[in-house]
Design a protein around this motif. Sequence first.
Motif, short mmCIF file in Angstrom:
data_model
loop_
_atom_site.label_atom_id
_atom_site.label_comp_id
_atom_site.label_asym_id
_atom_site.label_seq_id
_atom_site.Cartn_x
_atom_site.Cartn_y
_atom_site.Cartn_z
N ARG A 81 0.74 -1.27 0.14
CA ARG A 81 0.02 -0.17 -0.09
C ARG A 81 1.06 1.22 0.19
O ARG A 81 1.43 1.54 0.86
CB ARG A 81 -0.82 0.01 1.27
N GLU A 111 -3.23 -0.48 -4.21
CA GLU A 111 -4.31 -0.94 -3.13
C GLU A 111 -5.13 0.30 -3.09
O GLU A 111 -6.50 0.05 -2.60
CB GLU A 111 -3.65 -1.27 -1.97
N ASP A 112 -4.66 1.65 -3.10
CA ASP A 112 -5.69 2.50 -2.97
C ASP A 112 -6.49 2.71 -4.21
O ASP A 112 -7.63 3.50 -4.10
CB ASP A 112 -5.07 3.95 -2.70
N PRO A 151 -8.68 -1.76 -3.68
CA PRO A 151 -8.61 -2.36 -2.18
C PRO A 151 -8.68 -3.66 -2.25
O PRO A 151 -8.17 -4.28 -1.23
CB PRO A 151 -9.51 -1.53 -1.34
#
Length: 362
Positions: free
Chosen positions: A16, A301-302, A305
């Motif tokens: 992340r 991941e942002d 997610p």
Amino acid sequence: MSQATSTDQSTAFSTRGAYVHTGEEFNRDTNYIEDRILRDGDNPQAGEWPVEAGRYRLIAARACPWANRTIIVRRLLGLEDAISLGLPGPTHDVRSWTFDLDEDGRDPVLGIERLQQAYFKRFPGYPRGITVPAIVDVPSGVVVTNNFAQITLDFSTEWSGHHRDGAPDLYPEHLRGEMAAVNKRVFTEVNNGVYRCGFAGSQDAYNNAYDRLWTALDWLEERLAGQRYLMGETITEADVRLFTTLVRFDPVYHGHFKCNRSKLTELPALWAYARDLFQTPGFGDTVDFVQIKQHYYIVHEDVNPTQIVPQGPDLANWLEPHGREALGGRPFGSGTAPDPVRPGERVTAGHNPLYPVQDPAR
């Protein structure tokens, strides 16, 4: 491609990173290590390293479009014996690309687990992203350069003494002025344009990025409707730079980065052009669609997610006839196609329609 940074110690070693900044447009850090490897280079301390076969190792993840360029150009020019190739895996954490595809998770030539080690050996605490492609000096183990745009140009010019017989001229002198303008627009509006869409931190930033991207893709669609390659009759550096974005468009950028006005397969000239290049030795045989999807959908991941990697799209259509021969042209100019990919550098079976699972050679 750069790694994002994180100040959250609890996620320091996760994938992340901070790719999207709320309320902001995406601005790529284009400050790279400017050292070059030159035919008359003799002063590494001044950023001028000597061309020397066997001395350097190219670290280039197949997942990354900027790194994919260097793999293609190295292969087209026949530099495999002069410059060895190290292949990190498709995912990385916020610290560095890693060699998790190699035995014991170490690059077999450099003996390191993380590309970060080569950066830190030369620049302790290197503050920018640990990016690929990177060229590492094998004897010292230090990074030489990560300037992806210059690396491939120098492969064409500074390494010419090590080109294979029949290597194409990817950087013709009489086209360099026009090519610089084409490359600049392709980089700012297309190569980087898809990232501006995907990493936009506001609706306005996304809308602006989306409009700019599609204005450029419409321009390319028109340009390629009447000529086989970006610069005319033969493949050049410009085609390499555009191809690595196009080949990722439907598997990643259309959905993951919201570049979804049209699929590549719905753009007649660009889709036929992309298939033409894909089926040309040196282009499609460097592409690993599985690693490409794993990288974007797992690392960002942002943006995604859940880190779920989509199974589609179907890739068999990359091998359909493209019909671009009707426009004439000679892919390699007065040169010839490269030899088949060396066994140790082949894309994994099943990761590319050129390498089906049942491939007897594997």
